[in-house]
Structures are given as C-alpha cells and as structure tokens.
Write a protein that holds these residues in place. Sequence first.
Motif, PDB file in Angstrom:
ATOM      1  N   THR A 111       0.831  -1.210   0.000  1.00 32.57           N
ATOM      2  CA  THR A 111       0.000   0.000   0.000  1.00 32.57           C
ATOM      3  C   THR A 111       0.858   1.250   0.000  1.00 32.57           C
ATOM      4  N   LEU A 112       1.886   1.268   0.833  1.00 31.73           N
ATOM      5  CA  LEU A 112       2.777   2.435   0.901  1.00 31.73           C
ATOM      6  C   LEU A 112       3.521   2.628  -0.418  1.00 31.73           C
ATOM      7  N   GLU A 113       3.920   1.528  -1.041  1.00 32.75           N
ATOM      8  CA  GLU A 113       4.604   1.625  -2.336  1.00 32.75           C
ATOM      9  C   GLU A 113       3.696   2.270  -3.376  1.00 32.75           C
ATOM     10  N   GLN A 114       2.426   1.870  -3.377  1.00 30.06           N
ATOM     11  CA  GLN A 114       1.479   2.443  -4.350  1.00 30.06           C
ATOM     12  C   GLN A 114       1.168   3.900  -4.030  1.00 30.06           C
ATOM     13  N   LEU A 115       1.106   4.235  -2.733  1.00 33.29           N
ATOM     14  CA  LEU A 115       0.884   5.627  -2.347  1.00 33.29           C
ATOM     15  C   LEU A 115       2.013   6.519  -2.859  1.00 33.29           C
ATOM     16  N   GLU A 116       3.240   6.044  -2.679  1.00 35.36           N
ATOM     17  CA  GLU A 116       4.417   6.810  -3.125  1.00 35.36           C
ATOM     18  C   GLU A 116       4.375   7.089  -4.626  1.00 35.36           C
TER      19      GLU A 116
END
Length: 314
Positions: free
Chosen positions: A175-180
Amino acid sequence: MGTPDFAKESLKAIYEAKYNIVGVVTNIDKPRGRGMKLQPSEVKQYALEKGLEVYQPQKIKGNQELIEEIKKLKPDVICVVAYGKLLPKEILEIPPYGCINVHASLLPKYRGAAPIQWAILNGDKTTGVSTMYMDVGMDTGDIILKEEVQIEDDETTGELWDKLAKIGGELLVKTLEQLEKGMAPRKKQGEDFTVAPMLTKEMAKIDWEQKDALEIKNLVRGLSPFMGAYTYLNGKKIKFWKVAVATADEIMANGMEIFKNGTVIVSDPKDGIFIKTKNGILKVLEIQGENARRMPIQDFLRGNRIDEFEVFGS
C-alpha cells in the motif's frame, strides 16, 4: 500507531522495508501475568528494540499536546494497525497522504474490534486483510487493497490471527509503495457491512439447547486461545479447547433423540467423550477442568471421571 502482536508485524514489515519511522504511538503499559506487573505492548517492545521514538498517551481525543507533537514530526503518512482508539479528525488531517489502516477482514464485512474472531464464530470459509484510508467512522474509509485467505476447517482464532498479521504487514508495504507512486486505488465501501463487536464473557458459555455440534465447534475455535468456551458439569466449570463434529462411523447416533442436549453418550478413556447436541454429536479432543491445565481428553479421563449419561450445562 498500534498495540498488540498483530500490529507489531506491520511495524516490523515497514521497518524492514526501510521506511523512515519518525514515531510510534501505542497504548500505555498494562498489568499482565501472574504478578500483574506493568508490561509494555508488543509494539512498544519492538519499537524500543529498534531505537524508535515511542509515545504512550493516556487518551487521544482532545489531546492537544499529542496533536502538536505529531505535527512536529511532519509524517507523510500515519499507519494505524489495531491501535485500539478512534482517531479524531485533527490527527487524520495531519499527514498529506492520510492515515492508512490495516484491518483484518475483507471490508465492508466485519467492521469493528473483533473481525478475526467473528469470521470463525460464524463458520466463514474465507476472510482476509484490507487497507483503507481512515475517516472519522469505525472502519468506514475508502478501501485501497485487499487480500483474501482461506479459513481451514479446524483453524482457531489464534492461528488465523498469526497468519493475517503477517499478510497485513506485507499488504501495508504494498500500500505504501502504491501511495508513493500515486497509484493507490480508492474504492467506496458501500453500506452492506457486518459489525464485529468485542466478545463478552457471556458469549463463551456453551448453549446446549440452542447450538448444534458445528456451531459449538465454531465457538470453541473462535474463542481459542484468548478465552475458551466453557460449560458446567456437576457444578464445576469445564473449558473446551478443541472439539470436532463426530462422523457417522465414529458413533451410532440412532436413538439419541431421547436424551437431553449436553448428555454424554460415550465416555471412554481411549476414544474420549461424545456429547449430544441440538443437531449432531460433539467429540471433545482437548479439555480443561476447573483450576487445572488444558490437556488432551484421554489424559483428562485418566485422572477425572465423566460418566455416560451425565449432562453438561448442569
């Protein structure tokens, strides 16, 4: 922001993924164990091991000091996993990427405090983990990612808890990777949801009149290892930790309808005990007597007598 071992797995995942964790918020130390000494949460223990800054506010609503402290940290995103408190709007609005929650169900199913337990109590065959953007409601925010898992027939809450905790950590990193990258999806939940409230002690008592063998099995699975389902025999409290629904070749059930639900129809040191229910026969595999430890039924019967035609629940 998180408290139990379930949340620790997410903290560990983002730490090992090399994210810059500027602070960890967890619940205050609580008395646990035989001596009831103050013990830190699993999240706090891990955070201290890794040299992370830990905050333990007594309350979060209306805590202006905490709000100012979080603002000073300038977080890009706040990850919330089983923290145990609803976040006020003032905190939700601090990070530019929002507050992201890891929740142990396939939302909108099982909003609330005990989604893992209720999935097993209800005999579900699948569950999973969701990540979502948090809002002021209880697990009502827009969904980002989901991952579905199978629930095995004999799986307990404890076993499913550990499995979902690891999946939750992995899903949070994704999720954090996609947010970035600015690629995180955003899907409205809708209103077709199920509530998963905290479990109560009253729920743990086996209702022999209303529950069939499969429902009792699911109750035992759902309350293991945190509470344990219980009943009474001759005025003494008995806990069941592992049971099965007896198969036709294990016991002849014909004629059992004349007996009261909860009646022991077989008690054998080798085969164990079999109990009549509203529908089906329950086979007890692991048991705990009053003021005793849990043990396989065969070990229990070597030192304790349970006679055929005795009735549980009395």
